[in-house]
Design a protein around this motif. Structure first.
Motif, mmCIF file in Angstrom:
data_model
loop_
_atom_site.group_PDB
_atom_site.id
_atom_site.type_symbol
_atom_site.label_atom_id
_atom_site.label_comp_id
_atom_site.label_asym_id
_atom_site.label_seq_id
_atom_site.Cartn_x
_atom_site.Cartn_y
_atom_site.Cartn_z
ATOM 1 N N PHE A 280 0.844 -1.195 0.000
ATOM 2 C CA PHE A 280 0.000 0.000 0.000
ATOM 3 C C PHE A 280 0.879 1.243 0.000
ATOM 4 N N ASN A 281 0.543 2.183 -0.889
ATOM 5 C CA ASN A 281 1.256 3.452 -0.893
ATOM 6 C C ASN A 281 0.287 4.631 -0.763
ATOM 7 N N GLN A 282 -0.973 4.316 -0.509
ATOM 8 C CA GLN A 282 -2.000 5.311 -0.236
ATOM 9 C C GLN A 282 -2.783 4.830 0.982
ATOM 10 N N ASP A 283 -2.746 5.587 2.076
ATOM 11 C CA ASP A 283 -3.405 5.175 3.308
ATOM 12 C C ASP A 283 -4.702 5.922 3.529
ATOM 13 N N GLY A 284 -5.592 5.259 4.259
ATOM 14 C CA GLY A 284 -6.852 5.860 4.668
ATOM 15 C C GLY A 284 -7.311 5.206 5.947
ATOM 16 N N THR A 285 -8.393 5.705 6.505
ATOM 17 C CA THR A 285 -8.886 5.146 7.757
ATOM 18 C C THR A 285 -9.688 3.867 7.542
ATOM 19 N N VAL A 286 -10.214 3.657 6.354
ATOM 20 C CA VAL A 286 -10.945 2.434 6.018
ATOM 21 C C VAL A 286 -10.295 1.765 4.810
ATOM 22 N N ARG A 287 -10.164 2.514 3.736
ATOM 23 C CA ARG A 287 -9.587 1.977 2.505
ATOM 24 C C ARG A 287 -8.096 2.319 2.439
ATOM 25 N N ARG A 288 -7.367 1.464 1.725
ATOM 26 C CA ARG A 288 -5.984 1.766 1.369
ATOM 27 C C ARG A 288 -5.815 1.348 -0.077
ATOM 28 N N ALA A 289 -4.843 1.945 -0.740
ATOM 29 C CA ALA A 289 -4.688 1.699 -2.169
ATOM 30 C C ALA A 289 -3.229 1.475 -2.539
ATOM 31 N N ILE A 290 -3.090 0.864 -3.709
ATOM 32 C CA ILE A 290 -1.789 0.674 -4.333
ATOM 33 C C ILE A 290 -1.833 1.438 -5.650
ATOM 34 N N ASP A 291 -1.036 2.471 -5.755
ATOM 35 C CA ASP A 291 -0.906 3.202 -7.018
ATOM 36 C C ASP A 291 0.272 2.610 -7.765
ATOM 37 N N ILE A 292 0.032 2.206 -9.005
ATOM 38 C CA ILE A 292 1.070 1.602 -9.833
ATOM 39 C C ILE A 292 1.345 2.540 -11.002
ATOM 40 N N TYR A 293 2.599 2.953 -11.114
ATOM 41 C CA TYR A 293 3.012 3.845 -12.193
ATOM 42 C C TYR A 293 3.784 3.059 -13.246
ATOM 43 N N GLU A 294 3.885 3.643 -14.423
ATOM 44 C CA GLU A 294 4.600 2.981 -15.518
ATOM 45 C C GLU A 294 5.995 2.564 -15.052
ATOM 46 N N ASP B 16 6.662 0.376 -12.719
ATOM 47 C CA ASP B 16 6.639 -0.249 -11.394
ATOM 48 C C ASP B 16 6.479 -1.765 -11.539
ATOM 49 N N LYS B 17 7.124 -2.483 -10.657
ATOM 50 C CA LYS B 17 7.000 -3.942 -10.607
ATOM 51 C C LYS B 17 6.159 -4.317 -9.397
ATOM 52 N N ILE B 18 5.313 -5.311 -9.553
ATOM 53 C CA ILE B 18 4.457 -5.785 -8.471
ATOM 54 C C ILE B 18 5.079 -7.045 -7.879
ATOM 55 N N GLU C 77 4.422 -10.157 -6.916
ATOM 56 C CA GLU C 77 3.262 -11.003 -7.194
ATOM 57 C C GLU C 77 2.840 -11.842 -5.997
ATOM 58 N N SER C 78 3.801 -12.423 -5.311
ATOM 59 C CA SER C 78 3.498 -13.263 -4.151
ATOM 60 C C SER C 78 2.844 -12.439 -3.051
ATOM 61 N N ALA C 79 3.405 -11.286 -2.748
ATOM 62 C CA ALA C 79 2.855 -10.420 -1.700
ATOM 63 C C ALA C 79 1.466 -9.922 -2.092
ATOM 64 N N PHE C 80 1.272 -9.599 -3.372
ATOM 65 C CA PHE C 80 -0.026 -9.122 -3.835
ATOM 66 C C PHE C 80 -1.086 -10.212 -3.691
ATOM 67 N N LYS C 81 -0.749 -11.433 -4.084
ATOM 68 C CA LYS C 81 -1.696 -12.544 -3.942
ATOM 69 C C LYS C 81 -2.033 -12.772 -2.472
ATOM 70 N N ASN C 82 -1.028 -12.663 -1.610
ATOM 71 C CA ASN C 82 -1.281 -12.823 -0.175
ATOM 72 C C ASN C 82 -2.226 -11.738 0.339
ATOM 73 N N LEU C 83 -2.096 -10.525 -0.184
ATOM 74 C CA LEU C 83 -2.978 -9.434 0.201
ATOM 75 C C LEU C 83 -4.416 -9.718 -0.242
ATOM 76 N N ILE C 84 -4.567 -10.232 -1.448
ATOM 77 C CA ILE C 84 -5.904 -10.602 -1.945
ATOM 78 C C ILE C 84 -6.505 -11.680 -1.049
ATOM 79 N N ARG C 85 -5.731 -12.706 -0.747
ATOM 80 C CA ARG C 85 -6.220 -13.798 0.110
ATOM 81 C C ARG C 85 -6.597 -13.278 1.502
ATOM 82 N N ALA C 86 -5.810 -12.359 2.033
ATOM 83 C CA ALA C 86 -6.116 -11.783 3.344
ATOM 84 C C ALA C 86 -7.412 -10.977 3.300
#
Length: 143
Positions: A91-105, A107-109, A111-120
């Protein structure tokens, strides 16, 4: 309803998301397509939706995240992001309820950490909410 609206109504959310990816036709489309693939790999039971005038969204027992495309980035907003642990600091955008990942041209994701975040996020949706005690409700009303 006009013909254009009729044709859009006939397509599934998954088809509309595929069309959005193709429409973008640049790194944003590739990025959105890539994260979509990762989301489906992390949770094969995920449900794709097309919300709020054209926002790709993913659900499993509630909202997981949205995938919006902007001029210079792709934003993945997690509905309950503030309740998710993020040990890999995706996460590179924080909020009190939602948080976001901003991906710029370029940027590498992670993949393992992202999948773990989805599963969580799925696990969080599957976990029943703790009942609110009468005393805590009373305290909130008095405040």
């Amino acid at each position: 309803m006009n013909k254009k609206a009729d044709k859009k109504a006939e397509r599934t959310p998954s088809q509309l998301i595929s069309e959005r990816i193709a429409e973008l036709g640049d790194w944003r489309g590739k990025t959105l397509g890539h994260v979509r693939k990762l989301i489906k790999e992390a949770d094969p039971e995920i449900i794709e939706e097309w919300k709020w005038r054209g926002v790709p969204s993913w659900y499993h027992d509630g909202g997981i995240c949205t995938g919006e495309s902007y001029k210079d980035h792709v934003k993945l907003t997690f509905f309950k992001g503030a309740s998710l642990k993020d040990p890999e600091h995706l996460f590179n955008q924080d909020g009190t309820v939602r948080r976001a990942i901003d991906i710029y041209e370029g940027d590498k994701i992670d993949e393992s950490a992202f999948k773990n975040l989805i599963r969580a996020a799925v696990k969080l949706n599957e976990t029943p909410a703790e009942p609110v005690s009468e005393s805590s409700t009373r305290k909130r009303r008095q405040a």
